[in-house]
Design a protein around this motif. Structure first.
Motif, PDB file in Angstrom:
ATOM      1  N   ASN A   1     -10.741   6.385  -5.283  1.00 25.10           N
ATOM      2  CA  ASN A   1     -10.231   5.027  -5.088  1.00 25.10           C
ATOM      3  C   ASN A   1     -10.618   4.138  -6.260  1.00 25.10           C
TER       4      ASN A   1
ATOM      5  N   TRP B   1     -10.213  -1.182  -3.854  1.00 20.99           N
ATOM      6  CA  TRP B   1     -10.139  -0.600  -2.515  1.00 20.99           C
ATOM      7  C   TRP B   1     -11.269  -1.154  -1.652  1.00 20.99           C
TER       8      TRP B   1
ATOM      9  N   SER C   1      -5.335  -1.290   6.209  1.00 25.17           N
ATOM     10  CA  SER C   1      -5.563  -0.498   5.002  1.00 25.17           C
ATOM     11  C   SER C   1      -4.795   0.815   5.007  1.00 25.17           C
TER      12      SER C   1
ATOM     13  N   GLU D   1      -1.650   1.368   2.555  1.00 21.13           N
ATOM     14  CA  GLU D   1      -2.119   1.572   1.180  1.00 21.13           C
ATOM     15  C   GLU D   1      -2.711   2.958   1.005  1.00 21.13           C
TER      16      GLU D   1
ATOM     17  N   GLU E   1       0.163   5.514   0.906  1.00 23.39           N
ATOM     18  CA  GLU E   1       0.878   5.435  -0.372  1.00 23.39           C
ATOM     19  C   GLU E   1       0.067   6.082  -1.488  1.00 23.39           C
ATOM     20  N   SER E   2      -1.243   5.795  -1.529  1.00 24.71           N
ATOM     21  CA  SER E   2      -2.101   6.385  -2.555  1.00 24.71           C
ATOM     22  C   SER E   2      -2.193   7.894  -2.398  1.00 24.71           C
TER      23      SER E   2
END
Length: 527
Positions: free
Chosen positions: A38, A42, A50, A53, A56-57
């Motif tokens: 991260n 983050w 959260s 996100e 997606e990451s």
């Protein structure tokens, strides 16, 4: 920790023992996730907001396979984080399902009151990887949150209960990662400032095999026995010698500096107890590969003095794996097949939702936390205080006509408080006294009426006695349209907003000097 420690002495391979091992592993998984997977922005908060996100990451990180273990480790970390978040949202605990995946997997069991089926986080991760919609994590969270909201409509005072997972809180994770990072950086400064020069010059210490021979010679010239070394191992020069060998492994063997913080509540003999070999000091670990090796650098030096070759000691760490041919496309890593094979991912973990159902679910839940400004706990408290105000005003003297929520009335309130209590401890002991509750509400209400402040309160009572749990008032949120464009460029969007906890401020009167007045609280809103 007792809820999860029961499986410590269970038969190896049993569900109880495998659950115990999973709980012990979570600290390692979470610190690796935070430190290696991260970026600096983050926020490791285990919140529903959260999850988009995170997903997606994850899809971006795992969009190709270079043959290393990192994609598998990322997915395992995402599953652990997802599981902790679901427990945070819907209560309950971790458990072990011996029929899930290849040979059993950790599962999340929401608060039993909700009557929900267990969730298998790793299989949810696999579904997200297959579907690539970026919505799977949020959907599973929304389904659990909906169940919580549905029950709270019938029982507004109810909140899901959870079994705390030991040693995975944000503060614990941050401390572990920062300790290793800061220790490494401090030693690098020492290396550049003085150690290299004292040890023969920087040209001698360039992370080459020859430098290992030089270190071996240096050790054997200075120590005849390991006992001689033990007497000075913590002196700065030899601490730096150990650092150099550890840093060599970092540079040449793709290891990382790591620190495991001691958990004071961990039973002796467990992974994070004070008596664990790995806790309380920095070491090097090839933690981005499943077959990696770990060592304390001081132990490596000790072994050399005992007669081993430093090159051989360093070679306990496997050589770096050369990256394979990069394969584009998100696939389930073969390293995870021991946990779940591709065929286990063919059936979606989440119940299928029609497009209209999903849209309705998303519209009903923005994934934000409970509203501190509008919740059952705050609204009940405010209603009780408003109803009790006339009687409180009579007891305080003068009735509602005298207590008109003016700034001047705060001087009378202050006099009453100082007249009734002589010490801070006396006020703390009387925190449930109806007079103090009414005084705190009145003090806050003056700020609401005079300064435009707003009441807020933690929706769920805190189990932590060290966390303030009283209602508070905050200044109005800044209006973006009032921005004059002269903001400090170093000031971020989380601009300071004044807040006041009336009950705490009343108690603090008896700790402060006579020049500190209650009415000073109003001046803070003009800053």
């Amino acid at each position: 920790m007792g809820d999860y420690m029961e499986g410590r002495h269970a038969p190896k391979g049993s569900p109880a023992h495998r659950l115990y091992l999973w709980i012990e592993c979570l600290y390692e998984i979470m610190t690796r996730f935070y430190d290696q997977f991260n970026d600096e922005v983050w926020i490791h908060e285990y919140s529903a907001r959260s999850l988009p996100e995170l997903e997606e990451s994850m899809l971006d990180f795992c969009s190709y396979d270079d043959g290393s273990d990192m994609s598998a480790m990322y997915l395992e970390s995402a599953a652990a984080y997802l599981g902790e978040t679901l427990i945070e949202e819907a209560g309950g605990r971790w458990d072990w399902d011996e029929n899930a995946g290849t040979d059993g997997l950790p599962v999340v069991c929401p608060d039993p009151v909700l009557g929900l089926e267990p969730v298998v986080p790793l299989l949810v991760v696999g579904q997200a990887l297959n579907e690539k919609t970026g919505k799977v994590f949020a959907t599973v969270a929304r389904l659990l949150r909906k169940a919580v909201r549905d029950r709270q409509r019938q029982h507004p005072e109810w909140w899901p209960k959870r079994v705390p997972t030991p040693w995975v809180g944000y503060g614990t994770i941050l401390t572990a990662c920062n300790t290793a990072r800061e220790w490494r950086n401090d030693r690098m400064i020492d290396f550049l400032h003085w150690w290299a020069a004292e040890a023969g010059g920087r040209r001698r210490w360039k992370y080459t095999p020859a430098s290992l021979d030089a270190m071996q010679a240096l050790l054997r010239e200075n120590f005849r026995t390991v006992e001689d070394y033990d007497q000075v191992a913590h002196e700065p020069f030899w601490t730096m010698a150990a650092w150099y060998v550890g840093q060599y492994v970092v540079e040449i063997k793709d290891a990382l500096w790591q620190y495991r913080e001691i958990n004071p509540d961990a039973p002796p003999g467990t992974w994070h107890a004070e008596d664990c070999y790995w806790t309380g000091s920095v070491f090097v670990n090839q933690r981005l590969r499943y077959d990696g090796h770990a060592e304390h650098p001081w132990k490596m030096l000790r072994d050399v003095i005992a007669g081993e070759s430093l090159r051989e000691v360093v070679d306990r760490f496997p050589d770096p794996v050369l990256p394979g041919r990069r394969t584009d496309g998100t696939t389930w890593p073969e390293a995870l097949w021991v946990l779940a094979r591709p065929e286990h991912l063919e059936t979606p973990s989440l119940p299928p939702l029609a497009e209209e159902e999903l849209k309705k679910l998303e519209e009903a839940d923005d994934l934000e936390g409970p509203d501190w400004a509008d919740n059952h706990r705050l609204n009940t408290w405010l209603a009780e205080r408003r109803e009790a105000f006339p009687a409180w005003a009579e007891e305080a003297g003068g009735g509602t006509a005298a207590w008109d929520f003016s700034p001047e009335s705060l001087d009378r309130l202050e006099g009453l408080v100082r007249g009734r209590f002589s010490t801070y401890e006396e006020m703390v002991a009387a925190e449930d006294d109806p007079f103090l509750a009414g005084a705190a509400w009145y003090f806050g209400e003056v700020q609401v009426r005079q300064c435009g402040a707003a009441w807020k309160c933690r929706p769920e009572p805190s189990d932590d006695t060290d966390v303030p749990d009283d209602p508070l008032v905050t200044a109005p949120e800044p209006d973006p349209e009032d921005d004059d464009g002269d903001d400090d460029p170093g000031w971020d969007d989380d601009d300071y907003v004044h807040l006041c906890v009336p009950a705490s401020e009343l108690r603090a009167l008896l700790l402060r000097g006579p020049d500190e007045r209650l009415r000073n609280a109003l001046e803070a809103y003009a800053r």
